[in-house]
Design an enzyme around this catalytic site. Sequence first.
Site, PDB file in Angstrom:
ATOM      1  N   ASP A   1     -71.948 -58.517  68.488  1.00  0.00           N
ATOM      2  CA  ASP A   1     -71.363 -59.453  69.459  1.00  0.00           C
ATOM      3  C   ASP A   1     -70.203 -58.766  70.178  1.00  0.00           C
ATOM      4  OD1 ASP A   1     -70.949 -61.673  70.999  1.00  0.00           O
ATOM      5  OD2 ASP A   1     -70.107 -62.921  69.409  1.00  0.00           O
TER       6      ASP A   1
ATOM      7  N   PRO B   1     -61.646 -65.247  74.016  1.00  0.00           N
ATOM      8  CA  PRO B   1     -62.145 -64.954  72.668  1.00  0.00           C
ATOM      9  C   PRO B   1     -63.136 -63.800  72.666  1.00  0.00           C
ATOM     10  CG  PRO B   1     -63.281 -66.852  73.562  1.00  0.00           C
ATOM     11  CD  PRO B   1     -62.265 -66.453  74.592  1.00  0.00           C
ATOM     12  N   GLY B   2     -63.035 -62.950  71.658  1.00  0.00           N
ATOM     13  CA  GLY B   2     -64.008 -61.873  71.500  1.00  0.00           C
ATOM     14  C   GLY B   2     -63.347 -60.537  71.242  1.00  0.00           C
TER      15      GLY B   2
ATOM     16  N   HIS C   1     -74.763 -64.805  65.525  1.00  0.00           N
ATOM     17  CA  HIS C   1     -73.428 -64.755  64.909  1.00  0.00           C
ATOM     18  C   HIS C   1     -73.146 -65.904  63.939  1.00  0.00           C
ATOM     19  CE1 HIS C   1     -72.738 -67.416  68.285  1.00  0.00           C
ATOM     20  NE2 HIS C   1     -72.576 -66.439  69.156  1.00  0.00           N
TER      21      HIS C   1
ATOM     22  N   HIS D   1     -62.767 -57.383  76.653  1.00  0.00           N
ATOM     23  CA  HIS D   1     -61.943 -58.088  77.630  1.00  0.00           C
ATOM     24  C   HIS D   1     -60.846 -57.151  78.121  1.00  0.00           C
ATOM     25  CE1 HIS D   1     -63.590 -62.103  76.943  1.00  0.00           C
ATOM     26  NE2 HIS D   1     -63.509 -61.902  75.641  1.00  0.00           N
TER      27      HIS D   1
ATOM     28  N   HIS E   1     -72.435 -57.670  74.868  1.00  0.00           N
ATOM     29  CA  HIS E   1     -71.976 -58.064  76.199  1.00  0.00           C
ATOM     30  C   HIS E   1     -71.475 -56.809  76.931  1.00  0.00           C
ATOM     31  CE1 HIS E   1     -71.959 -62.413  75.192  1.00  0.00           C
ATOM     32  NE2 HIS E   1     -71.635 -61.966  73.980  1.00  0.00           N
ATOM     33  N   PHE E   2     -72.176 -56.437  77.998  1.00  0.00           N
ATOM     34  CA  PHE E   2     -71.717 -55.330  78.846  1.00  0.00           C
ATOM     35  C   PHE E   2     -71.027 -55.828  80.112  1.00  0.00           C
ATOM     36  CE2 PHE E   2     -74.492 -51.455  77.471  1.00  0.00           C
ATOM     37  CZ  PHE E   2     -73.811 -51.413  76.270  1.00  0.00           C
ATOM     38  N   ARG E   3     -70.971 -57.151  80.272  1.00  0.00           N
ATOM     39  CA  ARG E   3     -70.237 -57.790  81.374  1.00  0.00           C
ATOM     40  C   ARG E   3     -70.774 -57.403  82.758  1.00  0.00           C
ATOM     41  NH1 ARG E   3     -68.218 -61.404  77.953  1.00  0.00           N
ATOM     42  NH2 ARG E   3     -66.542 -60.646  76.625  1.00  0.00           N
TER      43      ARG E   3
ATOM     44  N   HIS F   1     -76.777 -69.696  70.267  1.00  0.00           N
ATOM     45  CA  HIS F   1     -75.340 -69.812  70.017  1.00  0.00           C
ATOM     46  C   HIS F   1     -75.127 -71.247  69.546  1.00  0.00           C
ATOM     47  CE1 HIS F   1     -70.965 -69.054  71.261  1.00  0.00           C
ATOM     48  NE2 HIS F   1     -70.994 -70.341  70.970  1.00  0.00           N
TER      49      HIS F   1
END
Length: 475
Positions: free
Chosen positions: A360, A374-375, A281, A364, A81-83, A198
Site C-alpha cells: 500500500d 494518510p499513508g 490491507h 505524499h 500508488h504511483f499517483r 477497501h
Amino acid sequence: MAKSVILYNAHLVDSHVDSPGAIVVTDKKISYVFLGDCTEEKMARRLAATTLTERDFLEIPEFVNAHGLTLMPSFIDMHVHFRYPGQTQKEDLDTGLKAAVAGGFGTVVLMPNTNPVVSTGEMAQRIIEEAESRNLATVFQTISITKDFEGTDTSELDNMHPSKIPMITEDGHDVESAAVMLEAMQKAGKHNVIVSCHCEDVSLAKAARPFRERALGFMKKYGIPADKYNAPKEHVPSSIDFEIDGNLTAANRLLALAEDTATERNIEIAKTAGCHIHIAHCSTKTSIDAVRRAKAQIADGTAPADFAISVEVTPHHLSLSGSEAPFLRALVNPPLRSENDRRALINAIKDGTVDVISTDHAPHTAEDKAAGSPGFTGLETAFAVCHTILVEQEGIPLTKLSALMSDNPAQLLNLTSGRLAIGYEANFILVDTKEKWIVDSNCFFSKGKASPQNGAKLTGRVHATFFGGKKVFEL
C-alpha cells in the site's frame, strides 16, 4: 546484455526451494536451476556448457558471482500508488519504478485513485505501456469499480479481460451502495476478474472524520507531523497532547468498526455474486477472523462453488501498533491498530489465512503529510521490515515470506513468475539476509519521504534486482 546469464555462488530461496545453487537464464526466462555447490566460476562454466545450446553458448554467456548472497524471486506488489496521472508532485512513473526495483519488486499493481480516476481499460493500457517502456518491472493498472468513483455506474466493467486488467478496485474508499457492489461483483465474476475491496463503511468513516480533523488541527498548530510519533514538545500543553490522542483514538475506534462491518458485507455480497474478492490491507482481528471463516466455508464445501477469497496485509500493520505512543499519530488508512490486532495478523500468516503481503505504498509531499494526508512510503523498506518482524523475530521461514511476497501474488494474477523454476520469468533479486541497516528515508528513490520506519534498525537488505535477467538495480 548477453543472451544468456549464469548466476552462481548463490543461496536459492523461493516458496519451495532453500538450497545453495545457481540459475541459468536464456531469453529472459529461467532455463535451468542447479541445486548444490556451485561457488566457483569454472563450475558455472561447466554448468553453462551442459545446459546451454551450442548457439547460446557461443553468444558468450554472462557469469554473475552472487558472492554467497540469497537469490529470491523478485516481489510482486498487488497494492501500489504511483499517483500517476495528475499527482506527480507526490510520485511519478520513473520515481515509483525506481523505488520498486530498489525494494526488490519486479511486478506492481497500480491503484486507480488518480486525477483523473483510471476508469477505462483504454486509459489503463496507456499507463501500462508508458510504465513498461522503462523496462524496469511488469506493471498492471487497475480500473475503478464505478466510473470516476461516483458510486453508481459500472458500465466500464462490461468488457474486462483478466490478462489486461486482472483486478478492479475503488481503493481509497468503499462502494457505498451494496446493490452497486453486487452488480460490479457479478460482472467481475463473469469475466474472472478479482475485486479488491477497501473495506470501510462509508457512513462510519464520515463519523470518524471530525475526530481526526480536530486532532490534525492541533497537530498542525503545534508543528507535530503525521508520519511518525514525536515526543511532546515543551511548548505543547499536556492538555493538547491529551486532546490529540483522545480524538485520534475515537476516530480509530470508528474506523475499526467501519472496516469490520464492511469486510463482512463485502464477503457476503461476493458469495451471492460468485466472484473472487480480495480483501485489501486487512488490519483488524475481527476482519481477519471473517476471512478465515470464509476460507473454512470454501474448504468444507458450504460456500458457493464460484466464490473465492484472498487477503493481503501490509508491512506497517505487521510491524507497528498504533493504539498508543509511539505511533498513534502516524496517520494511515486503515489506521495502525492495537497490539492485539497486530498479533492476530501475524498469527493469520502462520496459519495460512493471509495470502499476500502488499505495501500500500502511498507517497505524499512533505506539505501534504504535514497537513494530515494518510499513508506511508513502503516499497523500499517492505522486505527488510517483513524479514525483521516475521523471519528474525517470529521464526517464520524465509520460504514462507517468499510465498507471501512472490509466489502467492503471482498465482492470483496468473503470472509465470514468483518462483525459481524452469520456464519462469527471470525476475529475481539478491538479498543479504544478515545485513543490519538503519532506514534513512531521505535516501529513498520515491518522492515520498514519510515513513514510520525512518530511523529503524532492520535486518535484511536488497542488494540487486534483475528484470528479465538484466540487472536494473544495484545497491
